[in-house]
Structures are given as C-alpha cells and as structure tokens.
Design an enzyme around this catalytic site. Structure first.
Site, mmCIF file in Angstrom:
data_model
loop_
_atom_site.group_PDB
_atom_site.id
_atom_site.type_symbol
_atom_site.label_atom_id
_atom_site.label_comp_id
_atom_site.label_asym_id
_atom_site.label_seq_id
_atom_site.Cartn_x
_atom_site.Cartn_y
_atom_site.Cartn_z
ATOM 1 N N ARG A 1 0.841 -1.213 0.000
ATOM 2 C CA ARG A 1 0.000 0.000 0.000
ATOM 3 C C ARG A 1 0.878 1.266 0.000
ATOM 4 O O ARG A 1 0.610 2.223 0.722
ATOM 5 C CB ARG A 1 -0.931 0.027 1.219
ATOM 6 C CG ARG A 1 -1.950 -1.092 1.257
ATOM 7 C CD ARG A 1 -2.990 -0.936 0.140
ATOM 8 N NE ARG A 1 -4.090 -1.862 0.336
ATOM 9 C CZ ARG A 1 -4.103 -3.128 -0.100
ATOM 10 N NH1 ARG A 1 -3.075 -3.613 -0.762
ATOM 11 N NH2 ARG A 1 -5.160 -3.883 0.104
ATOM 12 N N SER B 1 -10.679 -0.885 2.996
ATOM 13 C CA SER B 1 -9.975 -0.981 4.272
ATOM 14 C C SER B 1 -9.647 0.417 4.758
ATOM 15 O O SER B 1 -8.991 1.171 4.048
ATOM 16 C CB SER B 1 -8.665 -1.746 4.103
ATOM 17 O OG SER B 1 -8.910 -3.030 3.626
ATOM 18 N N GLU C 1 -5.231 3.757 6.175
ATOM 19 C CA GLU C 1 -4.789 3.535 4.814
ATOM 20 C C GLU C 1 -5.332 4.665 3.934
ATOM 21 O O GLU C 1 -4.743 5.026 2.931
ATOM 22 C CB GLU C 1 -5.359 2.194 4.346
ATOM 23 C CG GLU C 1 -4.731 1.662 3.097
ATOM 24 C CD GLU C 1 -5.728 0.927 2.245
ATOM 25 O OE1 GLU C 1 -6.427 1.588 1.454
ATOM 26 O OE2 GLU C 1 -5.799 -0.304 2.368
#
Ligand code: EPU
Length: 337
Positions: free
Chosen positions: A162, A237, A333
């Site tokens: 990520r 997420s 995130e």
C-alpha cells in the site's frame, strides 16, 4: 476553462461525505490539465480521482481538479504478452472487465476494487494475493510545478505494501495521467492460493479456471464481505494491516496465540487489523451514522449522513482501543483531508 462553484462532493467520494468544493474543474484532456496547473502555479490544489481512498472532513477551499481522462489503447504486443494503456480517469473495475473480455490476464484478482486507474499506483492497490505492481509496466505523470510529462518505470515507482514513491518523496508533486500494464495473452498465471478463491472455485466445481472464473470468484467474495459503496458509503480498508518486528510479534503472539498473521520476512510480521478491531469489540458497532462494518471490521462505513469528522472520531476510538488491548498501533490507509 470553466469552473463550477460550491458543488457538493458527495457523489465524488465513495464514503459519500457531503462537503462542498468551492471551485471544481472536470478535466478531460491533459492539455486542459496543464493549462490549469500553469494558471494555479504555486497555489494549493486538490487532486481528485475516483474518491475511493479518502475521508473528507471539511469543505475543500483549494480548486478541485477532478481527473476525468478517458481512453484505453493497446500499445504493443508479443505472442505472449500485451502492453495496454488506460487513462487515469478510467474506472478500475470496468478496465479489468475490458481486459478479461479480451482474454488479457493479470488483473483479475483485483476485480471490484473501487476507484480509478490513475490513483491505483499511488497506494499500490492489492487484493487476494496480487498487487498492482505485479502487472504494472509504467505510468505517465505530469509534474504539478513544471507541467512536464514524465514516464515512471516500475522500479522508479518504488512500490511497497500500500505504498509508492507518490506517497513519499514525490507526494503532491505529480498527477498520474495514464498507466501501462503488462498482461498475459496466454498461459495466464492464475493465482488461486488465497484460500477463499480456491474454495469459491471448488464450490462451483471449476477445475481449470479461466481468468473470468477467477474474477467472478473474487467478485463473489468481495460482495459477501465488503459493502458496496453505492449502497453503503465506505473507503475499503480504512486501516493498513500493521507490520511489526519480530520482537514485538513474539510478545504479541505469546499473549494472543490464536491471532492470524502473515510472515512478511524473517524479521517482520503482518497482523490483520480486521482481527484486532473485531477482538477489540468494534465489529458491527454504530455511532449515529458512522459505523464499523458487520462483515469486515477493517472497513468503516457511512450509514447515510455521517460527517467526515464523525468517521474520523470513530477511527481514533478504534485505534485507541486496539492499542490498549494489544499494544499494536494501526494507522489509516485512506487519506484524510
Ligand atoms: N479478520 C477478522 N475479522 C474481521 C476481518 C478480518 O478476524 O472483521 C481476519 C480474517 O479472519 C483473516 C484476516 O483477518 O484471518 C485477514 O482478513 P481478510 O482476508 O478479509 O483480509 P484483510 O487483511 O482484512 C486485506 C486488504 C483488502 C483485501 C483483502 C484480500 C489491507 C489493508 N486490506 O484485508 O484490501 O481486499 O486483504 O486480499 O491490506 C482495501 O485495501 O481497501 C481492501 C479491501
């Protein structure tokens, strides 16, 4: 170029947060993009892609540039592989469906991830054992200060979990305008090792899956666990899965031997934040219109009229509870504005 003023961004962010943009431009050509960058040189800008990885907590004062560049093009090919180029404003999932229709393999495990092609490399999106970097060939980006076009190779993007150079050294410096993917035309490398995919294929008695079968399995799994942003606002997420060093992990595992984990390297371990949040008692919890999803605790949801500040307050509550119980820090995130 004509701007629109004081428009709601509710339909431009998948969380469905109702904040206003003072000035909004819909950008459909790179020429227009460069013109605007010149006009607003040295001024703050807000770059908006698919709006699928952001939490808006206030009205947006800087001009919003909505990147709506479209187009898919086959660049070159060999007998086995093809380089296919997609403009930044193409919807990620529709682009994958287009590739699957043409039997171009590689992206199928990332079906149904919300968002656009152009923002996918920034956080190296991933799902079910595959990350964008696995099929990424290069991308074209415009420097916000100089308006120069630059090609980034895979190595230059410095992809991580990520993560990429666009979230680090080059944060806020480039706008990605298109991405080239290298996909397979035959002998597709199917990745079914992620438990749930194999189970879904077995359930349908599919022994020799096609890329379409894999995509359909992924879609079914996602639909069973993850809320559809069209129906229930969310940003996928909300937190990253924390990666901890071996010493921290050993202490953690001693106390919580039942916790799932993935070994990242000899010295690093990833702990699923969804598990931590569920164990901390937050799965399915709702505070006014802000909530933690009932099927996947890693996803925060907007039941309709939550403000960005309410979602953020919930996120901080979750983070504190996880730290108190496990001594593990989880971080968002999504990008917070
Ligand atoms: N778990 C729980 N409770 C929950 C959720 C998960 O106990 O509420 C446990 C599961 O049982 C499993 C483990 O946590 O043992 C991992 O769960 P899952 O396979 O659902 O994946 P994840 O780690 O929670 C990551 C990505 C997702 C991606 C899936 C599948 C991150 C931050 N998230 O989630 O990506 O779809 O793997 O590959 O890495 C996204 O980034 O927006 C996203 C949805």
């Amino acid at each position: 170029m004509e701007a629109t003023h004081n428009i709601s961004l509710k339909k431009y962010n998948t969380f469905g947060i109702d904040v206003a943009a003072e000035t909004f431009y819909n950008i459909t050509t790179t020429e227009k993009l460069k013109e605007l960058l010149k006009e607003y040189k040295n001024k703050k800008l807000f770059i908006l892609g698919g709006g699928s990885n952001m939490l808006l907590t206030q009205d947006i004062k800087p001009p919003v540039l909505h990147i709506d560049l479209k187009g898919i093009e086959e660049v070159s090919q060999t007998d086995d592989t093809i380089i296919i180029k997609a403009a930044a404003g193409e919807n990620w999932h529709n682009f994958i469906l287009h590739c699957i229709d043409l039997n171009y393999g590689g992206l199928e495990n990332m079906s149904l991830i919300p968002g656009n092609v152009g923002t996918a490399p920034i956080q190296n999106i991933g799902a079910y054992g595959v990350e964008l970097k696995d099929c990424f060939y290069s991308c074209e980006a415009i420097n916000i200060n100089t308006q120069e076009t630059r090609i980034f190779t895979k190595e230059q993007c410095e992809f991580g979990y990520r993560n990429s150079i666009f979230k680090n050294e080059l944060k806020g410096q480039y706008i990605i305008t298109s991405v080239n993917f290298e996909l397979t035309k035959k002998n597709h490398q199917l990745r079914t090792s992620y438990g749930a995919i194999q189970e879904a294929l077995d359930a349908k008695k599919i022994e020799l899956p096609t890329i379409k079968n894999i995509s359909e399995a992924v879609i079914a799994i996602r639909q069973s666990k993850l809320p559809d942003p069209e129906k229930l606002g969310n940003s996928g997420s909300f937190f990253k899965n924390p990666v901890v060093d071996i010493d921290t992990f050993k202490i953690f595992q001693n106390k919580f031997p039942e916790a799932p984990f993935y070994k990242v390297s000899e010295t690093q371990f990833k702990i699923p934040a969804g598990w931590l949040i569920e164990q901390a008692g937050f799965k399915g919890k709702r505070f006014n219109d802000a909530g933690v999803h009932k099927n996947q605790a890693l996803v925060l949801v907007n039941y309709g009229n939550a403000t960005g500040k309410e979602i953020w307050a919930l996120a901080m509550k979750v983070k504190d509870a996880v730290y108190k119980k496990f001594g593990v820090v989880i971080s968002p995130e999504v990008n917070i504005f």
